[in-house]
Design an enzyme around this catalytic site. Structure first.
Site, PDB file in Angstrom:
ATOM      1  N   LYS A   1     -29.425  -5.178  -8.215  1.00 19.39           N
ATOM      2  CA  LYS A   1     -30.369  -3.958  -7.594  1.00 19.39           C
ATOM      3  C   LYS A   1     -30.665  -4.737  -6.069  1.00 19.39           C
ATOM      4  CE  LYS A   1     -34.439  -1.282  -8.402  1.00 19.39           C
ATOM      5  NZ  LYS A   1     -35.530  -1.145  -9.493  1.00 19.39           N
TER       6      LYS A   1
ATOM      7  N   GLU B   1     -43.759   6.606 -22.426  1.00 22.85           N
ATOM      8  CA  GLU B   1     -44.811   7.095 -22.386  1.00 22.85           C
ATOM      9  C   GLU B   1     -45.624   7.460 -23.641  1.00 22.85           C
ATOM     10  OE1 GLU B   1     -42.785   7.546 -18.414  1.00 22.85           O
ATOM     11  OE2 GLU B   1     -42.559   8.074 -20.489  1.00 22.85           O
TER      12      GLU B   1
ATOM     13  N   ARG C   1     -45.027  14.127 -20.705  1.00 24.03           N
ATOM     14  CA  ARG C   1     -44.074  13.884 -21.765  1.00 24.03           C
ATOM     15  C   ARG C   1     -44.771  13.284 -23.097  1.00 24.03           C
ATOM     16  NH1 ARG C   1     -39.103  10.153 -19.568  1.00 24.03           N
ATOM     17  NH2 ARG C   1     -38.042  11.783 -20.626  1.00 24.03           N
TER      18      ARG C   1
END
Length: 666
Positions: A307, A394, A422
């Site tokens: 990354k 979540e 969600r």
């Protein structure tokens, strides 16, 4: 014939994915350099997801080299890493507009390009969506390749495992690419992150297949091989050693379950596993993808990427450059905050959490992989033993909090409004039905302007106010946010607090927060009884300031205005709403939320029940998905969340009522 580079950058010569296929391997390397330069320089102006896109440059080039979109389909998990894909699919001339008004979207968007086959903005959706495309392809007997690019962080999401569970039973041709960079936004956590780490660090992790070895040896350049074991570190540096391809020794299966560092988890799902391979070695990526294209069984390629690769600042500060604002290219520094600028709401939340945890041992903080974005990074640093990061999960976060609440704790779930959607079933069944004192602090309630519709938090009032047992609040400023958080810790019921992204109001925060009376509004300005037409303005949360500005403008034209801070959307202060509803000639409600099912609707429902006939003008977001733009102010002006729109609504209502009265007299 490959294209020449007489006119400058190779990126300038790529106007369609088919052009990538015309470049030589050496030219593709230069193309990757051009793309990194484009990402670093262009995103410095308006910001964006820099780190993730720097990490997938070679992977994206290889995908377009081997496959042909839009016929073949690329499904990106979250899709915040599609900037390179956009550059290669005819959108490079507009790339400088990304995440700005009328510009390119920061995520994959079906309406933006035929090369974007599936839109996303949340993690965990790619495997299921790609499998659905494979099933449709198989049904109609067509020949598209479907490639699913999912991150290691997506494997902390339960939906990903639901998809993995069905792949081998549904299709014989599925290509999955596990883009493993060890990060989502923060460092990945949990057993899955540890498992993937074992795959890339154990000396004998790499389970290869003889037919892949044979296939590689038939290539013109001979035995280009994967690096094994401790050579993984060299792979990340772009080095591929020509070592003999070997399968793992038989003793890797000594425990009967694949042994330490095996690829068992994927193969138990019926997926062929290949890797890990260097995600920055273009020739290796291309050859591996070409092999995957020939496979007639579901396959997962484990690709290691870095990354932020190519930009030291992004490597050194991966959280910041996951999704950054403007920055200086040379230093990587963001513009300095203006002296005296108000703190961001998430920082107020995080600092208040530290104070609450210091005084109340029952309070703990929970985040779903968003410690910086929510502000819980403050708690992690100050009191790590009271901080939990559960990864991008979540649903688990909410049920985990419910479990803690049964044991006498006040867990605080810091989850963006849009992401909390969600976990709606978990809020319903696990928290509200059991009436557990879980506290939900919902950042980004309102607009996340640059990100667009996948990140706007415009629906939480509507999806929450129908559920029994809960308390829902919205602060007008940072001091009131601290009061509401403190108040929530005193409750024995589920409590929700919504607040926007970005800077607060600049109001001083008390040393000791106050306990607010549940379900009581605050009258910040009463009628002056000057004889003018009476207007009651109810300004919820961060739009309370708009209500006050509207009242000031109306007062200049002779209107007599009252301004009320509702504070609570549930329970609604029925007495205050009814009193001002009956006393006023017009009621105006302001909310940073969809009008459909929102706060204004609850006021109208109350008025209907109480036989209050005063007309209501509602200021809020229309019944459409709101697009992205450079600023919140632009979108508010476009969609009518303005002082001017409120004043026009009041005047039209008053004039309409006057005309009706005159008609009756006549």
């Amino acid at each position: 014939m490959p294209m020449s580079n007489t006119n400058g950058r190779y990126l300038d010569m790529v106007d369609h994915p088919s052009h990538v296929k015309k470049l030589t391997p050496e030219q593709l390397t230069h193309l990757a350099e051009d793309i990194r330069h484009e990402l670093i320089t262009k995103l410095s102006v308006n910001g964006g997801h820099l780190g993730p896109n720097l990490g997938v440059v070679e992977l994206t080039i290889a995908l377009h080299r081997v496959f042909s979109t839009p016929h073949d389909k690329f499904v990106w998990d979250v899709s915040h890493q599609v900037y390179v894909h956009k550059l290669l699919t005819g959108r490079k001339n507009r790339f400088h507009t990304i995440r700005t008004t009328d510009g390119l979207n920061g995520f994959a968007l079906r309406t933006e390009s035929e090369h974007d086959c599936y839109g996303a903005g949340h993690a965990g959706t790619a495997l299921s969506a790609a499998l659905g495309m494979c099933a449709a392809r198989d049904q109609r007997k067509s020949d598209e390749n479907v490639v699913c690019i999912f991150g290691d962080a997506a494997l902390t999401n339960g939906v990903s495992f639901e998809g993995l569970n069905n792949i081998a039973h549904t299709t014989k041709k599925f290509i999955g690419i596990l883009n493993d960079n060890e990060w989502s936004i923060a460092k990945n956590v949990g057993a899955i992150a540890g498992y993937l780490n074992k795959l890339i660090t154990h000396p004998r992790y790499n389970k290869l297949h003889k037919d892949f070895a044979s296939w590689l040896k038939k290539l013109p350049k001979g035995e280009l091989a994967l690096t094994l074991g401790h050579k993984a570190e060299e792979m990340l540096k772009g080095t591929v050693s020509e070592v003999a391809l070997e399968q793992n020794p038989a003793n890797m299966d000594a425990d009967g379950r694949g042994g330490f560092g095996s690829s068992l988890i994927f193969e138990e799902f019926g997926l062929r596993y290949l890797g890990p391979i260097d995600g920055h070695d273009l020739p290796l990526l291309i050859k591996t993808l070409e092999f995957a294209k020939t496979c007639n069984e579901p396959i997962v390629l484990h690709v290691l990427t870095k990354k932020g690769r190519g930009y030291d600042a992004a490597i050194q500060h991966p959280e910041k450059f996951h999704g950054t604002g403007p920055y200086d290219v040379k230093s990587g520094n963001s513009p300095a905050a203006k002296p005296g600028a108000a703190p961001a709401y998430q920082d107020v939340f995080g600092q208040t959490m530290v104070k609450l945890c210091q005084k109340d041992s029952s309070v703990v903080g929970i985040t779903a992989a968003m410690p910086s974005g929510t502000g819980l990074k403050h708690l992690e640093k100050a009191m790590p033993e009271r901080y939990y990061d559960v990864g991008i999960a979540e649903e688990h976060a909410v049920i985990f909090a419910a479990g803690m609440a049964t044991m006498g704790y006040h867990p605080v779930c810091a989850i963006y409004s849009t992401f909390l959607q969600r976990a709606y079933d978990c809020i319903h069944h696990d928290v509200c039905l059991q009436d557990l004192p879980v506290i939900f602090c919902m950042d980004r309630a309102g607009l996340s302007a640059n990100d667009g519709p996948t990140h706007h938090g415009l629906f939480d009032i509507a999806y929450l106010r129908c559920l029994p047992n809960l308390i829902a609040m919205a602060p007008t400023n940072e001091d009131e946010l601290a009061d509401m958080m403190f108040t929530a810790t005193m409750q024995k019921h589920p409590t929700f607090i919504r607040y926007p992204r970005g800077a607060a109001e600049g109001v001083p925060i008390k040393d000791q927060p106050a306990v607010l009376p549940i379900g009581k509004a605050e009258v910040t300005q009463n009628f002056s009884n000057t004889g003018g037409r009476k207007v009651a303005l109810f300004g919820l949360g961060n739009l309370h300031s708009m209500a006050r500005k509207t009242a000031a403008k109306l007062a200049e034209e002779g209107y007599d205005c009252a301004v009320i801070n509702p504070r609570f959307t549930k329970p609604l202060d029925e007495g205050t709403h009814e009193f001002f509803g009956k006393a006023a000639d017009v009621v105006v409600t302001f909310e940073d939320h969809a009008l459909m099912g929102g706060y204004g609707c609850s006021v109208m429902e109350l008025f209907g029940d109480k036989r209050v006939t005063t007309p209501v003008v509602r200021i809020g977001w229309p019944d459409v998905f709101i697009e992205h733009a450079s600023t919140v102010d632009y979108l508010r002006a476009k969609h009518g969340l303005t002082v001017e729109k409120a004043i026009a609504g009041v005047k039209a209502t008053v004039n309409g009522a006057t005309a009706q009265t005159m008609l009756k007299i006549a």
